[in-house]
Write a protein that holds these residues in place. Structure first.
Motif: not given
Length: 396
Positions: A43, A45, A50, A55, A58-59, A62, A262-263, A266, A276
């Motif tokens: 995944d 994330t 990753t 990442f 994908r990010w 969002h 990144m964390s 996330n 989010y």
């Protein structure tokens, strides 16, 4: 003179909305082709596995779903001038979208199979359900009240923390409304409630309540949207750093600064947390305030895509699925399994074996190829929609 000024403001207003919506659709397509054809065995994330490239690929996507849903609310306001008119039409469109999700998007887009053993209730479902709720709310309440309802849902949703299993026999109904769940309504069939309606309705209601901003002239509207966007981004950073409220997934110090960032970014999408929503709608509002500054050659192409969003969405999934089949075939692998029921093959068509997929560079190349095929089709449909004006076209 006043009438000409109002007409020009309306044109600019709709142009900025379509620019951002078109951009979101392009980015959305990247996420879907990644799901179809990527060979990543993890995944994107998952911080333990990753890479930065996966990442952020994908990010960045969002931003798409909150932008779609928010702008749907804005568009409803502009269509009704904030008076709650057209309730029946809005409900019928909402039901139509929910039907499309179940009858077309999963079986013909994601699975290439009409067995209907696996149904994903995703963004089209959430938009349809939110439209129905918005039609009811706008019918009885002023836009400012709808805005307050939407903001309350966005702000307080994380404190609800009510998972479907506590509702017993009513768990599936609650999952569709407010929880990410996968359940089996009867043997051999699975329904995945990936986009529960309530939190997305909150975002749509906020868009409806803020629709009046988009009636302002561009020179007044732009700075307000930019300031709102920057404020939301600042609020995200402050709340995320404090880790007191707003997302069930904490950020943790990682092996270096980039992975820690990144964390930090996330956040929880299923269902969308407060953080989010701030993290994604902040940049969206900023883009809405800056959209009219884009070069005309780029803006015109984004506007075209933004004016046929459902057509693009319904076309891009089978197209990218078909391209992924070609990739598998060209690499010498059997393709028959890519047409079986999604309940058999898992979450995505290529998840049965990473051997079938390709690297991230290939994912981007196929993404671009798909866009080059989609653009002329969208252009042709936009021309037909503009010149013929059949009633059914308002539903596509």
């Amino acid at each position: 003179m006043h009438q000409q000024t109002a007409s020009r403001a309306t044109n600019l207003r709709l142009t900025s909305i379509d620019i951002v919506r078109g951009l979101a659709m392009i980015v959305m397509a990247l996420d879907h082709i990644r799901e179809f054809v990527s060979n990543a065995p993890f995944d994107p994330t998952d911080m333990s596995q990753t890479t930065p490239a996966y990442f952020f690929t994908r990010w960045i996507t969002h931003l798409c779903a909150p932008t779609f849903v928010f702008l749907a609310g804005v568009s409803v306001f502009l269509a009704s001038a904030g008076e709650g008119r057209g309730t029946g039409t809005l409900i019928s469109r909402g039901l139509w979208l929910m039907l499309l999700e179940v009858a077309f998007v999963t079986p013909l887009g994601w699975a290439f199979n009409l067995h209907y053993g696996f149904v994903r209730l995703q963004v089209i479902w959430a938009i349809g359900g939110s439209m129905i709720l918005l039609a009811l709310a706008a019918r009885v309440a002023a836009p400012r009240i709808v805005l307050a309802i939407g903001l309350a849902i966005v702000l307080l949703h994380d404190g609800l923390n009510a998972h479907a299993e506590i509702f017993g026999a009513m768990a599936p109904a609650w999952a569709v409304l407010d929880d990410f769940q996968i359940f089996k309504p009867w043997p051999g069939h699975v329904i995945a409630s990936i986009y529960p309606v309530l939190p997305w309705f909150g975002i749509m209601a906020a868009g409806y309540g803020m629709g009046g901003l988009f009636q302002l002239p561009a020179e007044r509207r732009g700075p307000i949207l930019r300031n709102l966007g920057l404020t939301m981004i600042a609020a995200f950073i402050a709340l995320r750093a404090a880790q007191l409220y707003g997302d069930p997934k904490p950020w943790l110090l990682q092996r270096d600064g980039l992975f820690t960032l990144m964390s930090f970014l996330n956040c929880t999408k299923y269902p969308p947390s407060l953080l989010y929503t701030l993290m994604t709608l902040g940049p969206a509002l900023l883009l809405l305030g800056l959209a009219e500054r884009l070069p005309l050659v780029l803006a015109d192409r984004l506007v075209l895509l933004g004016r046929v969003p459902l057509f693009f969405y319904l076309l891009h999934l089978p197209l990218y699925h078909a391209l992924s089949v070609l990739v598998v075939w060209a690499r010498g692998y059997p393709v028959g399994w890519m047409f079986v029921d999604a309940i058999t093959i898992g979450h995505t068509p290529l998840s049965a074996s990473t051997d079938y997929g390709i690297g991230l560079g290939g994912v981007y190349a196929i993404w671009v190829c798909g866009l080059l095929l989609l653009y002329p089709a969208c252009k042709a449909y936009a021309r037909i929609k503009r010149t013929r004006r059949h009633h059914w076209m308002t539903y596509l």
